[in-house]
Design a protein around this motif. Structure first.
Motif, PDB file in Angstrom:
ATOM      1  N   GLY A  22       0.859  -0.692  -0.123  1.00  0.00           N
ATOM      2  CA  GLY A  22      -0.186  -0.120   0.128  1.00  0.00           C
ATOM      3  C   GLY A  22       0.668   1.165  -0.364  1.00  0.00           C
ATOM      4  N   THR A  23       1.516   0.983  -0.622  1.00  0.00           N
ATOM      5  CA  THR A  23       2.832   2.071  -1.136  1.00  0.00           C
ATOM      6  C   THR A  23       3.382   2.668  -2.162  1.00  0.00           C
ATOM      7  OG1 THR A  23       4.624   0.506  -0.608  1.00  0.00           O
ATOM      8  CG2 THR A  23       4.557   1.359   1.014  1.00  0.00           C
ATOM      9  N   ASN A  24       2.296   2.819  -2.429  1.00  0.00           N
ATOM     10  CA  ASN A  24       2.114   2.813  -4.401  1.00  0.00           C
ATOM     11  C   ASN A  24       2.986   2.523  -5.596  1.00  0.00           C
ATOM     12  OD1 ASN A  24       0.835   4.077  -6.935  1.00  0.00           O
ATOM     13  ND2 ASN A  24       1.951   6.300  -5.804  1.00  0.00           N
ATOM     14  N   VAL A  25       3.583   1.418  -4.495  1.00  0.00           N
ATOM     15  CA  VAL A  25       5.726   0.457  -5.596  1.00  0.00           C
ATOM     16  C   VAL A  25       4.203  -0.894  -5.869  1.00  0.00           C
ATOM     17  CG1 VAL A  25       7.113  -0.252  -4.732  1.00  0.00           C
ATOM     18  CG2 VAL A  25       6.797   1.710  -4.390  1.00  0.00           C
ATOM     19  N   PRO A  26       4.286  -0.925  -7.291  1.00  0.00           N
ATOM     20  CA  PRO A  26       3.364  -1.702  -7.932  1.00  0.00           C
ATOM     21  C   PRO A  26       4.441  -3.035  -7.873  1.00  0.00           C
ATOM     22  CG  PRO A  26       4.535  -0.138  -9.508  1.00  0.00           C
ATOM     23  CD  PRO A  26       4.410   0.209  -8.134  1.00  0.00           C
ATOM     24  N   HIS A  27       4.825  -4.020  -7.898  1.00  0.00           N
ATOM     25  CA  HIS A  27       5.142  -5.370  -8.168  1.00  0.00           C
ATOM     26  C   HIS A  27       4.416  -6.036  -9.497  1.00  0.00           C
ATOM     27  CE1 HIS A  27       5.774  -4.180  -4.225  1.00  0.00           C
ATOM     28  NE2 HIS A  27       7.146  -4.690  -4.279  1.00  0.00           N
ATOM     29  N   THR A  28       4.035  -5.933 -10.908  1.00  0.00           N
ATOM     30  CA  THR A  28       3.956  -6.225 -11.460  1.00  0.00           C
ATOM     31  C   THR A  28       4.395  -5.622 -12.850  1.00  0.00           C
ATOM     32  OG1 THR A  28       1.882  -7.711 -12.162  1.00  0.00           O
ATOM     33  CG2 THR A  28       1.706  -5.585 -11.432  1.00  0.00           C
TER      34      THR A  28
ATOM     35  N   TRP B 200      -6.876  -8.705  -0.074  1.00  0.00           N
ATOM     36  CA  TRP B 200      -6.156  -7.867  -0.232  1.00  0.00           C
ATOM     37  C   TRP B 200      -7.680  -7.042   0.472  1.00  0.00           C
ATOM     38  CZ3 TRP B 200      -2.455  -5.734  -3.191  1.00  0.00           C
ATOM     39  CH2 TRP B 200      -1.953  -7.142  -3.579  1.00  0.00           C
ATOM     40  N   GLY B 201      -6.847  -5.370   1.265  1.00  0.00           N
ATOM     41  CA  GLY B 201      -7.554  -5.218   1.470  1.00  0.00           C
ATOM     42  C   GLY B 201      -7.332  -3.247   0.966  1.00  0.00           C
ATOM     43  N   PRO B 202      -8.291  -2.497   1.632  1.00  0.00           N
ATOM     44  CA  PRO B 202      -7.646  -1.281   0.583  1.00  0.00           C
ATOM     45  C   PRO B 202      -6.465  -0.404   0.950  1.00  0.00           C
ATOM     46  CG  PRO B 202      -9.573  -0.705   2.702  1.00  0.00           C
ATOM     47  CD  PRO B 202      -9.289  -2.618   2.792  1.00  0.00           C
ATOM     48  N   HIS B 203      -5.515  -1.035   1.763  1.00  0.00           N
ATOM     49  CA  HIS B 203      -4.564  -0.875   2.080  1.00  0.00           C
ATOM     50  C   HIS B 203      -3.017  -1.343   1.853  1.00  0.00           C
ATOM     51  CE1 HIS B 203      -6.576   3.244   4.490  1.00  0.00           C
ATOM     52  NE2 HIS B 203      -6.922   1.705   5.410  1.00  0.00           N
ATOM     53  N   GLY B 204      -3.882  -2.795   0.912  1.00  0.00           N
ATOM     54  CA  GLY B 204      -2.890  -3.077   0.398  1.00  0.00           C
ATOM     55  C   GLY B 204      -2.543  -4.614   0.825  1.00  0.00           C
ATOM     56  N   ALA B 205      -2.385  -5.434   0.695  1.00  0.00           N
ATOM     57  CA  ALA B 205      -2.362  -7.485   0.403  1.00  0.00           C
ATOM     58  C   ALA B 205      -2.321  -7.229   2.662  1.00  0.00           C
ATOM     59  CB  ALA B 205      -1.311  -8.095   0.280  1.00  0.00           C
ATOM     60  N   VAL B 206      -3.233  -7.851   2.584  1.00  0.00           N
ATOM     61  CA  VAL B 206      -3.689  -8.601   4.435  1.00  0.00           C
ATOM     62  C   VAL B 206      -2.965  -9.762   3.701  1.00  0.00           C
ATOM     63  CG1 VAL B 206      -5.923  -7.069   4.571  1.00  0.00           C
ATOM     64  CG2 VAL B 206      -6.500  -9.412   3.857  1.00  0.00           C
ATOM     65  N   CYS B 207      -2.759  -9.957   3.486  1.00  0.00           N
ATOM     66  CA  CYS B 207      -1.949 -11.592   3.485  1.00  0.00           C
ATOM     67  C   CYS B 207      -1.309 -11.894   2.511  1.00  0.00           C
ATOM     68  CB  CYS B 207      -2.682 -13.038   4.168  1.00  0.00           C
ATOM     69  SG  CYS B 207      -3.951 -13.450   2.999  1.00  0.00           S
ATOM     70  N   LEU B 208      -0.482 -13.265   2.092  1.00  0.00           N
ATOM     71  CA  LEU B 208       0.307 -13.205   0.806  1.00  0.00           C
ATOM     72  C   LEU B 208       1.361 -14.584   1.083  1.00  0.00           C
ATOM     73  CD1 LEU B 208       1.939 -11.668  -1.775  1.00  0.00           C
ATOM     74  CD2 LEU B 208       4.172 -11.104   0.091  1.00  0.00           C
TER      75      LEU B 208
END
Length: 195
Positions: A105-111, A140-148
């Motif tokens: 959720g830091t505006n850093v894409p990984h794709t 996913w939640g509104p602030h990014g991944a909640v589990c990965l």
């Protein structure tokens, strides 16, 4: 202006802009650079975080088709709508993080553009249901991944992403264990074949 056939509250419009006495150009373009339409949405996008905000003074923003912002709207996660009595604003935020693989959720894409994912939600009835038997990548939640589990791009290891999120103050990302989209407070699930 044209109306979406499947979601009549979405309208597409072509917007041209001219900067510094230059030529008129489309505000929106697809991954190949071809002009595309925009969807006018309430609120604004925070440029630092890439998060949608509802706004307080009648602000309007543009979500270009083919971008994370536009795809999530066209998939049905319209921030102004409700589904089964549930506001879709946080589903929209979760979706834009998911499309870009912005795990922390830091505006850093990984794709990369064109990387396929299968998307589902826990809404009743579901807006999107799983269409593949691919492994669960993340919830996913509104602030990014909640589990990965394993990130969709093999160049990003789970350990590296977990460390990145910890360094950003998000805490440790647990592994996703079951098929329930709501595990760890998730709203959406992404499935992928890592490549």
């Amino acid at each position: 202006m044209s109306q979406s056939a499947s979601l009549p509250d979405i309208y597409f419009t072509d917007i041209d802009v001219r900067l510094n006495e230059g030529k008129w150009e489309s505000l929106c373009s697809d991954g190949a650079g071809a002009p595309t339409s925009a969807i006018v949405v309430p609120g604004y996008f925070d440029l630092a975080t890439a998060d949608w905000r509802p706004g307080e003074q009648g602000e309007l923003a543009f979500a270009c088709r083919g971008t994370a912002a536009g795809k999530c709207l066209e998939w049905g996660y319209r921030m102004w709508a409700k589904h089964g009595g549930v506001s879709l604003a946080d589903h929209y935020r979760a979706c834009t993080r998911m499309v870009r693989a912005d795990y922390c959720g830091t505006n850093v894409p990984h794709t990369e553009n064109g990387t396929p994912i299968d998307i589902s939600d826990g809404l009743s009835p579901a807006i999107l249901a799983p269409e593949t038997d691919w492994q669960i990548e993340a919830k996913w939640g509104p602030h990014g991944a909640v589990c990965l589990n394993q990130p969709r791009k093999l160049e990003h290891t789970r350990a590296a992403v977990v460390a990145e999120c910890e360094a950003a103050g998000r805490g440790k990302l647990p592994k996703c264990v079951d098929d329930d989209p709501g595990e760890h407070g998730g709203l959406l699930v992404s499935q992928a074949e890592p490549s």
